[in-house]
Design a protein around this motif. Sequence first.
Motif, PDB file in Angstrom:
ATOM      1  N   GLU A 146     -18.642 -13.944  63.828  1.00  0.00           N
ATOM      2  CA  GLU A 146     -19.763 -13.002  63.794  1.00  0.00           C
ATOM      3  C   GLU A 146     -20.095 -12.617  62.351  1.00  0.00           C
ATOM      4  O   GLU A 146     -21.255 -12.565  61.955  1.00  0.00           O
ATOM      5  CB  GLU A 146     -19.432 -11.738  64.604  1.00  0.00           C
ATOM      6  CG  GLU A 146     -19.303 -11.965  66.112  1.00  0.00           C
ATOM      7  CD  GLU A 146     -17.999 -12.629  66.521  1.00  0.00           C
ATOM      8  OE1 GLU A 146     -17.037 -12.638  65.716  1.00  0.00           O
ATOM      9  OE2 GLU A 146     -17.932 -13.173  67.647  1.00  0.00           O
ATOM     10  N   GLN A 147     -19.050 -12.343  61.561  1.00  0.00           N
ATOM     11  CA  GLN A 147     -19.299 -11.961  60.170  1.00  0.00           C
ATOM     12  C   GLN A 147     -19.893 -13.113  59.380  1.00  0.00           C
ATOM     13  O   GLN A 147     -20.731 -12.908  58.497  1.00  0.00           O
ATOM     14  CB  GLN A 147     -17.998 -11.487  59.505  1.00  0.00           C
ATOM     15  CG  GLN A 147     -17.525 -10.153  60.050  1.00  0.00           C
ATOM     16  CD  GLN A 147     -16.423  -9.535  59.185  1.00  0.00           C
ATOM     17  OE1 GLN A 147     -16.583  -9.397  57.988  1.00  0.00           O
ATOM     18  NE2 GLN A 147     -15.314  -9.180  59.806  1.00  0.00           N
ATOM     19  N   ASP A 148     -19.479 -14.320  59.719  1.00  0.00           N
ATOM     20  CA  ASP A 148     -20.006 -15.486  59.009  1.00  0.00           C
ATOM     21  C   ASP A 148     -21.511 -15.630  59.260  1.00  0.00           C
ATOM     22  O   ASP A 148     -22.283 -15.867  58.330  1.00  0.00           O
ATOM     23  CB  ASP A 148     -19.257 -16.735  59.481  1.00  0.00           C
ATOM     24  CG  ASP A 148     -19.794 -17.985  58.818  1.00  0.00           C
ATOM     25  OD1 ASP A 148     -19.783 -18.029  57.571  1.00  0.00           O
ATOM     26  OD2 ASP A 148     -20.253 -18.894  59.530  1.00  0.00           O
ATOM     27  N   VAL A 149     -21.937 -15.484  60.517  1.00  0.00           N
ATOM     28  CA  VAL A 149     -23.376 -15.571  60.806  1.00  0.00           C
ATOM     29  C   VAL A 149     -24.133 -14.457  60.089  1.00  0.00           C
ATOM     30  O   VAL A 149     -25.200 -14.676  59.511  1.00  0.00           O
ATOM     31  CB  VAL A 149     -23.634 -15.520  62.328  1.00  0.00           C
ATOM     32  CG1 VAL A 149     -25.121 -15.391  62.613  1.00  0.00           C
ATOM     33  CG2 VAL A 149     -23.081 -16.763  63.006  1.00  0.00           C
ATOM     34  N   MET A 150     -23.573 -13.250  60.096  1.00  0.00           N
ATOM     35  CA  MET A 150     -24.233 -12.145  59.396  1.00  0.00           C
ATOM     36  C   MET A 150     -24.378 -12.449  57.905  1.00  0.00           C
ATOM     37  O   MET A 150     -25.422 -12.206  57.313  1.00  0.00           O
ATOM     38  CB  MET A 150     -23.447 -10.847  59.593  1.00  0.00           C
ATOM     39  CG  MET A 150     -23.523 -10.331  61.026  1.00  0.00           C
ATOM     40  SD  MET A 150     -22.613  -8.773  61.254  1.00  0.00           S
ATOM     41  CE  MET A 150     -22.670  -8.658  63.059  1.00  0.00           C
ATOM     42  N   ARG A 151     -23.322 -12.986  57.317  1.00  0.00           N
ATOM     43  CA  ARG A 151     -23.376 -13.312  55.893  1.00  0.00           C
ATOM     44  C   ARG A 151     -24.423 -14.371  55.599  1.00  0.00           C
ATOM     45  O   ARG A 151     -25.162 -14.286  54.625  1.00  0.00           O
ATOM     46  CB  ARG A 151     -22.003 -13.820  55.427  1.00  0.00           C
ATOM     47  CG  ARG A 151     -21.256 -12.788  54.644  1.00  0.00           C
ATOM     48  CD  ARG A 151     -19.949 -13.311  54.079  1.00  0.00           C
ATOM     49  NE  ARG A 151     -18.938 -12.310  54.342  1.00  0.00           N
ATOM     50  CZ  ARG A 151     -17.972 -12.409  55.233  1.00  0.00           C
ATOM     51  NH1 ARG A 151     -17.841 -13.511  55.950  1.00  0.00           N
ATOM     52  NH2 ARG A 151     -17.131 -11.421  55.400  1.00  0.00           N
ATOM     53  N   ARG A 152     -24.507 -15.353  56.502  1.00  0.00           N
ATOM     54  CA  ARG A 152     -25.489 -16.418  56.263  1.00  0.00           C
ATOM     55  C   ARG A 152     -26.917 -15.917  56.490  1.00  0.00           C
ATOM     56  O   ARG A 152     -27.856 -16.366  55.837  1.00  0.00           O
ATOM     57  CB  ARG A 152     -25.155 -17.639  57.115  1.00  0.00           C
ATOM     58  CG  ARG A 152     -23.894 -18.352  56.553  1.00  0.00           C
ATOM     59  CD  ARG A 152     -23.677 -19.708  57.161  1.00  0.00           C
ATOM     60  NE  ARG A 152     -23.227 -19.615  58.542  1.00  0.00           N
ATOM     61  CZ  ARG A 152     -23.634 -20.409  59.521  1.00  0.00           C
ATOM     62  NH1 ARG A 152     -24.521 -21.364  59.270  1.00  0.00           N
ATOM     63  NH2 ARG A 152     -23.171 -20.263  60.737  1.00  0.00           N
ATOM     64  N   MET A 153     -27.077 -14.974  57.407  1.00  0.00           N
ATOM     65  CA  MET A 153     -28.405 -14.377  57.574  1.00  0.00           C
ATOM     66  C   MET A 153     -28.768 -13.537  56.363  1.00  0.00           C
ATOM     67  O   MET A 153     -29.918 -13.504  55.937  1.00  0.00           O
ATOM     68  CB  MET A 153     -28.451 -13.544  58.837  1.00  0.00           C
ATOM     69  CG  MET A 153     -28.320 -14.475  60.026  1.00  0.00           C
ATOM     70  SD  MET A 153     -28.790 -13.786  61.580  1.00  0.00           S
ATOM     71  CE  MET A 153     -29.599 -12.362  61.111  1.00  0.00           C
ATOM     72  N   ALA A 169     -22.582 -15.449  73.097  1.00  0.00           N
ATOM     73  CA  ALA A 169     -23.588 -16.474  72.840  1.00  0.00           C
ATOM     74  C   ALA A 169     -22.912 -17.676  72.207  1.00  0.00           C
ATOM     75  O   ALA A 169     -22.118 -17.540  71.278  1.00  0.00           O
ATOM     76  CB  ALA A 169     -24.663 -15.920  71.904  1.00  0.00           C
ATOM     77  N   VAL A 170     -23.227 -18.865  72.724  1.00  0.00           N
ATOM     78  CA  VAL A 170     -22.633 -20.091  72.205  1.00  0.00           C
ATOM     79  C   VAL A 170     -23.607 -20.729  71.217  1.00  0.00           C
ATOM     80  O   VAL A 170     -24.780 -20.945  71.535  1.00  0.00           O
ATOM     81  CB  VAL A 170     -22.315 -21.086  73.337  1.00  0.00           C
ATOM     82  CG1 VAL A 170     -21.535 -22.274  72.782  1.00  0.00           C
ATOM     83  CG2 VAL A 170     -21.536 -20.404  74.463  1.00  0.00           C
ATOM     84  N   LEU A 171     -23.107 -21.026  70.028  1.00  0.00           N
ATOM     85  CA  LEU A 171     -23.939 -21.630  68.984  1.00  0.00           C
ATOM     86  C   LEU A 171     -23.886 -23.145  69.057  1.00  0.00           C
ATOM     87  O   LEU A 171     -22.891 -23.719  69.507  1.00  0.00           O
ATOM     88  CB  LEU A 171     -23.422 -21.218  67.602  1.00  0.00           C
ATOM     89  CG  LEU A 171     -23.384 -19.733  67.274  1.00  0.00           C
ATOM     90  CD1 LEU A 171     -22.963 -19.544  65.819  1.00  0.00           C
ATOM     91  CD2 LEU A 171     -24.740 -19.103  67.509  1.00  0.00           C
ATOM     92  N   PRO A 172     -24.937 -23.805  68.552  1.00  0.00           N
ATOM     93  CA  PRO A 172     -24.844 -25.243  68.340  1.00  0.00           C
ATOM     94  C   PRO A 172     -23.596 -25.498  67.481  1.00  0.00           C
ATOM     95  O   PRO A 172     -23.413 -24.826  66.463  1.00  0.00           O
ATOM     96  CB  PRO A 172     -26.112 -25.570  67.552  1.00  0.00           C
ATOM     97  CG  PRO A 172     -27.069 -24.471  67.890  1.00  0.00           C
ATOM     98  CD  PRO A 172     -26.245 -23.251  68.127  1.00  0.00           C
ATOM     99  N   LEU A 230     -20.130 -16.448  69.775  1.00  0.00           N
ATOM    100  CA  LEU A 230     -20.240 -15.136  69.154  1.00  0.00           C
ATOM    101  C   LEU A 230     -20.078 -14.061  70.228  1.00  0.00           C
ATOM    102  O   LEU A 230     -20.738 -14.123  71.265  1.00  0.00           O
ATOM    103  CB  LEU A 230     -21.609 -14.953  68.497  1.00  0.00           C
ATOM    104  CG  LEU A 230     -21.992 -15.900  67.362  1.00  0.00           C
ATOM    105  CD1 LEU A 230     -23.356 -15.503  66.794  1.00  0.00           C
ATOM    106  CD2 LEU A 230     -20.935 -15.897  66.267  1.00  0.00           C
ATOM    107  N   ALA A 231     -19.171 -13.103  69.966  1.00  0.00           N
ATOM    108  CA  ALA A 231     -19.046 -11.944  70.855  1.00  0.00           C
ATOM    109  C   ALA A 231     -19.769 -10.798  70.166  1.00  0.00           C
ATOM    110  O   ALA A 231     -19.304 -10.281  69.154  1.00  0.00           O
ATOM    111  CB  ALA A 231     -17.578 -11.613  71.069  1.00  0.00           C
ATOM    112  N   LEU A 232     -20.919 -10.433  70.694  1.00  0.00           N
ATOM    113  CA  LEU A 232     -21.794  -9.480  69.997  1.00  0.00           C
ATOM    114  C   LEU A 232     -21.912  -8.179  70.767  1.00  0.00           C
ATOM    115  O   LEU A 232     -21.924  -8.179  71.995  1.00  0.00           O
ATOM    116  CB  LEU A 232     -23.177 -10.090  69.821  1.00  0.00           C
ATOM    117  CG  LEU A 232     -23.218 -11.404  69.043  1.00  0.00           C
ATOM    118  CD1 LEU A 232     -24.623 -11.978  69.066  1.00  0.00           C
ATOM    119  CD2 LEU A 232     -22.729 -11.205  67.624  1.00  0.00           C
ATOM    120  N   GLY A 233     -22.042  -7.084  70.018  1.00  0.00           N
ATOM    121  CA  GLY A 233     -22.214  -5.777  70.642  1.00  0.00           C
ATOM    122  C   GLY A 233     -20.969  -5.367  71.398  1.00  0.00           C
ATOM    123  O   GLY A 233     -19.857  -5.832  71.123  1.00  0.00           O
TER     124      GLY A 233
END
Lengths: 470, 470
Positions: free
Chosen positions: A446-453, B174-177, B182-185
């Motif tokens: 999750e942190q990795d996606v946030m960082r990339r965003m 949510a499953v990424l390509p 990701l476990a969100l919220g």
Amino acid sequence: MQTLFPSLTASGRRFLRGLFPGDGALFAPEELVGFSGDAGQEQALPGAVVRPEQEEQIQDLLRWAHLERIPVYARARATNKVGQTVPVRGGVVVSFLRMDRVLDVDEQDFVAVVQPGVVTGAFQRGLEARGLFYPPDPASVNISTLGGNVATCAGGMRALKYGVTRDHVLGMRAVLPGGEVLALGSRCHKDVAGLDLTRLLAGSAGTLALFSELTLKLLPKPEASVSVLAGFRDFSEALQAAAQVFRAGLLPSALEFMDRVTLEALAVEYAEKPGDHDWLNRAGAALLFRLDGSGVAVETEGRTLETALRGSAGQGPLFLERASGVDEEGLWEVRRSISPSLFHLAPDKSGEDVAVPRGRVLEAVQGLHAIGERLGLRTACFGHLGDGNLHANILYDRSKGQAEAAQQAKSALFDLVLSLGGTLTGEHGIGLSKRAWMSRQLGPAEQDVMRRMKDVFDPHGIMNPGKEWE
Amino acid sequence: MQTLFPSLTASGRRFLRGLFPGDGALFAPEELVGFSGDAGQEQALPGAVVRPEQEEQIQDLLRWAHLERIPVYARARATNKVGQTVPVRGGVVVSFLRMDRVLDVDEQDFVAVVQPGVVTGAFQRGLEARGLFYPPDPASVNISTLGGNVATCAGGMRALKYGVTRDHVLGMRAVLPGGEVLALGSRCHKDVAGLDLTRLLAGSAGTLALFSELTLKLLPKPEASVSVLAGFRDFSEALQAAAQVFRAGLLPSALEFMDRVTLEALAVEYAEKPGDHDWLNRAGAALLFRLDGSGVAVETEGRTLETALRGSAGQGPLFLERASGVDEEGLWEVRRSISPSLFHLAPDKSGEDVAVPRGRVLEAVQGLHAIGERLGLRTACFGHLGDGNLHANILYDRSKGQAEAAQQAKSALFDLVLSLGGTLTGEHGIGLSKRAWMSRQLGPAEQDVMRRMKDVFDPHGIMNPGKEWE
């Protein structure tokens, strides 16, 4: 890994002076010091403070800062409690207080367009005179700004019925590092064209972009409201009473709770005030409800609420007061007095806005008390019961060497909350002061996606560096 | 620029057959054809359909598809009207209908955890029996799924009071390509830790990730509701009446409108049904309100609403019916009959869910009628007045060579709506059918950021390719 940013050079200062003439740019340490902290405890001196009056200045600033790798910290009234506006890497603080115009209020569209520096409470009062309503009401509502509220996705008392700030933002103009402006959303109450960048930026705490304009959704002003304050023997009884209210099909706009220690602090505060406040000494917990809607509806719902409370498990509340009109604010004065009143019990406190699933509130409150007992500290808990959003206060006395124990209690509280499926922050944000715990809540993916965003918006990492998941 | 994707090879088919045993994977053209379209007009045959039953299968699928550059199209009941689920680049359609379990409903937390394939209406009825309430109600509610609703950020009738689907999603898996989850919220009603990926994925229409689990926010079920259907001489009179209702401080959960041509279609539909429906022939516009809340409140608010309507400008409504309890659904049956009834007026129709700022609804409706007159087509407009979300229908007869004129009318409608500060889509999405107009609404800077955010999630562009801003 901490990015190293260059210091502000003489030519940088010249640039800022040209872009923000007169007192639009500040550099003297004695002037900067007023922009070094917020309502939290951390402080850091920026290299400069600038005060834009229009979007173009923000664009030029972010074009320059992006090129020169200068940190940029957005700030308005700096009521944030977790150091979100503290310029920990130096650079430039951008004060939005000169962008404080309400650009449009449209009674047909039920929309307002504002600059970010507008104070939320003043904005709301202006709307109410016109029969309109902007629900979000963080406790800081009379001093904090709409820009700050949107940047932090501020919550507040009315979230139970009306949602949080994010739910009331329809669109915005946002300036990116590099100077480009994004025009996002619209004046439409529904809009699903493209990815929802508006709600991504709401709550992004100045880490992605700076707002130059916000489009907010308004509602018709509810005709009336009624509030009920009720004291109970203990916390379980209060929770049962709250459940009874939901079972009666009522959706209060606010549902606040106070625990035993909170009531004790209030008892000291109210001891010399007129009226009979003795129940504050006897009750183990209290609930404060507000219902709003049309006049007649609110009147009847107020009675339904009272019946539900009286008919709840146990012997019913040991204190109950219902008030509407001018008397209503007296009940909310009790709620607003909590934070200052806690200083009657201890000279220092650490207040955390953790949240837990609604069904785990009792465990969270009892767990906080147990942590306090273990560490020899008093703890007080109050907050938004309807959202499971607790203001957990650890009371201590620095002069008696209790600061270390308070820090341990804070860490134990976060462990407890996360073990209950909760979050480190329901509304204040992570900022500086909860950074160390962020990885206990958010995993590496999750942190990795946030960082990339973040990299998409701010590839050089100049926006509010040193905060959040960074 | 269109990405070229490889076709499914024999080894790809073997992989899918292994991952989705038995009838979990389909390849025969006669089986695939049922997965080639949705409620819109476009169709395309996928290379395969797979039907996961657990998250791990979705992970393995997306790991493979990411490596092999195979397009992936999510789908459940495919009620989407803009081609959002159509596999225009071939590849694999992922049907979520076998992931249809309600995993948890918690009356204490006011939270439900569901798999994406749960049908929304059935879910809601199950909740109501337990005194709980999940407000979002797209017109497709009885056939569409929660996963599809979240993927499109579905709106519906109750958005005026309760907001859209996005506002009721607390978290998700949510499953990424590439296969990462990701476990969100969380189950917390408030949570501002980190960037808000949950609301970014809600409404992302399968272009970023696939959902394997959703955590939804629930409310206590309102005790009662009342609805009022009112017919007016013309559209202006109806709008004045609606304004009067807001001025009375009422916030209806729903506020629907119907224009003259819509009523004409309903008059044909109801001609042979019992009851006096003659007002449908005489009225120039109609409004349908629903109020919900506690029993007594709703009763009194219903009367307030009626008074506001009768006291509004002009001579008051020429028809008014108020109903609650079992009779109430009869009024909503009128609303639900609109879409099929329009076929009484023409054999073909193009329906667009544009939205405009609320104050521009009259201009939008009149503008649509003017477009129709200019092009020799009838037009009918109805929808969610409270949100400014119009269902603008262009009626035509393909067999009389009117398809080209209908297409011109659609394009003129989009120009009109955008000139009024509106959006191409209030709730259905851009999908395939509005792609050509996307750049008229979103500028290059906004689309560029969206594209780069898409790259973060889906660098090879395999997720729902050929749609939206791509």
